[in-house]
Scaffold this active site. Structure first.
Site: not given
Lengths: 346, 346
Positions: B10, B225, B229, B326
């Site tokens: 969380f 990173d 992907k 974001g």
């Protein structure tokens, strides 16, 4: 289960789609479990064929390439000839009608009637024809829903670039506050050529000789083609029952080399932008040349390419760039509609 | 039917997703028929809550914002506290596990175990955590399929920009021969700033002060990173069981202002490009800076924005541009996975 198709119209798009089926049938079946069959073709000028057990796609393409007609397609038991479009839609055993007849953007006919007949007879309709979507979306989507069939039209905006399915499947949940884009490749090509020094008339001539622009270029250069796509996006993506008379429309035919140079000197670029924007409960829709700063992703889309930006409250601005026309590209748009229908995707 | 969720973790993404549910619950229910409920939250540092009839999202967010813990969430009949992640996954009544714990890109743990437990117990798993997808895609997707549940991870590549769902739903049927893109916003921001004259060290500092780059920027600037992907795209979009050791990887930390200027003088621009390309039955995968001509749509993607181009045999090249990170954007990525699960879309 084999999904049966009736093609209404067998011109450029219909043949492009048939070529994909001919070349990729095994791939589509093995990889996607998609087994489709053309059972009927009905074209106003080329004639019509209906074979409930399936037509041979390679033969169909060969016959039409060699003779321009369907007449020489060989006989077989059960083959019917010369059914018109409405009889084909109503009485064939097709699951889906592929509406690729000519586009009449003023009346939307006969394609609107083709859709009505398909839905009334429990058949899906798939098309690249803008008419039914730009002029009768509310009526046709309600009818399709009532009859439990699908109304799909990926190819109507940006051909095989998924300007419709992408937001509906992958951006839903966002509030899309604005869509704006370059929806006409011909005018974008002309503007690109003008930036390298051609005047409007010469650039238009060049577009015509390359087959980008028609002999009468009005629909492209005055913005009417883009306008139809703006109406479709307003209705389908933004859920607003906008009609074409509510769109302010200005084309590019008044732009001069001096205008182009002025933009360049300011670090900007003219683009013919179609736009639908939510404003206090309503929407404002326009087609007009706009001077975009080069930092705008749309400003860097050159030549006959199309692009669209969706302004989303959660995802932020999302831009999609790709071809906006082409026989294979539009054939793919028909295919992707079918794939999603067969998969049962919402 | 209410779709019940358990959030594992969380932090930033989990709270971003919860905020979307808090603010948009009515909209999602009215417009999409999507009724979701958070029944459990289990965070290694903040504590855990499980309420089979649903937690109050606004209270959950307020408590964690004010105290950094879940402890002050008010008692109610049936509320359980302190269940660890695996107990929550196994024993809660959630339909879907939202895996938003921390990413360990070397081991993929504990997220891989969370996915295994979810699937074994008949629960879907949705995540923005790259670990399980980059390191265990083949195993986990097979297990999910066997158990008849869903394994969704839109947020692992380009956050809320649908780099995964768009091709899977809207480009399928194409042979995608290559994907290449800008998958790391930090390095793209640094390269953009270097083009306006900052040297690498200063541009990196600026990225750090803006929160784009971490104190230890290695994972971004050395390309690791982006590499994660690339592995995900190879496995999921191109169906090739590529592992991270098979990707050649070079970052941007060696690029100098002179390199940037040289590219500029040639009408080009350096971008850190991740690429997967089919070559004679196999694939070649790389992460490396490339000098792109300004006519390439990827060359014009500036700042922290991400972008990807899919090279398709039928649709042609399709480019998608949008945010790559974001809190709200990644929260949306979780939401769109859920929307498609609830709709039953393939």
């Amino acid at each position: 289960m084999i999904h049966k198709l009736a093609l209404i119209g067998f011109g450029n798009v219909g043949q492009g789609f048939a070529e994909i089926l001919r070349d990729k049938a095994t791939h589509l079946q093995d990889n996607l479990g998609l087994e489709v069959q053309i059972v009927a073709v009905s074209d106003l000028l080329k004639g019509a064929l209906y074979q409930p057990t399936g037509l041979d796609v390679a033969t169909l393409l060969e016959v039409v390439k060699q003779t321009g007609k369907l007449t020489d397609y060989p006989n077989s038991v059960g083959l019917k000839r010369d059914w018109d479009s409405l009889k084909t839609i109503r009485e064939s055993n097709a699951d889906t009608i592929v509406e690729v007849s000519y586009t009449d953007i003023n009346s939307g006919q006969p394609a609107i009637d083709h859709c009505r007949a398909a839905f009334e007879h429990g058949k899906n309709a798939v098309m690249s024809n803008k008419g039914p979507v730009a002029l009768a979306y509310a009526e046709l989507s309600a009818l399709a829903k009532e009859k439990g069939v699908r109304f799909c039209f990926e190819g109507t905006v940006m051909s095989g670039t998924p300007a419709i399915r992408m937001p509906l499947m992958a951006l839903v949940g966002n509030d899309i506050r604005e869509v704006r884009g370059i929806f006409n490749g011909t005018t974008n090509y002309i503007l690109t050529e003008m930036e390298s020094g051609l005047d409007y008339a010469t650039a238009l001539q060049q577009a015509q000789s390359l087959g980008y622009a028609e002999a009468d270029p009005t629909a492209d250069v005055e913005g009417y083609d883009a306008l139809g796509k703006v109406v479709i996006l307003a209705n389908v993506i933004m859920n607003v029952p906008l009609t074409k008379n509510e769109v302010t429309c200005l084309g590019i035919s008044h732009l001069t080399l001096a205008d182009i140079q002025q933009a360049k000197s300011e670090g900007k670029r003219w683009k013919l932008i179609g736009r639908v924007k939510k404003e206090s409960g309503s929407v404002v829709a326009t087609v007009a040349p706009e001077m975009l700063p080069l930092t705008d992703p749309l400003a860097n889309v050159m030549g006959a390419t199309n692009a669209i930006t969706y302004d989303c409250d959660l995802s932020g601005p999302i831009t999609l760039i790709g071809a906006g026309a082409g026989q294979t590209e539009t054939g793919f748009a028909i295919l992707i509609d079918l794939i999603n229908i067969v998969r049962g995707n919402v």
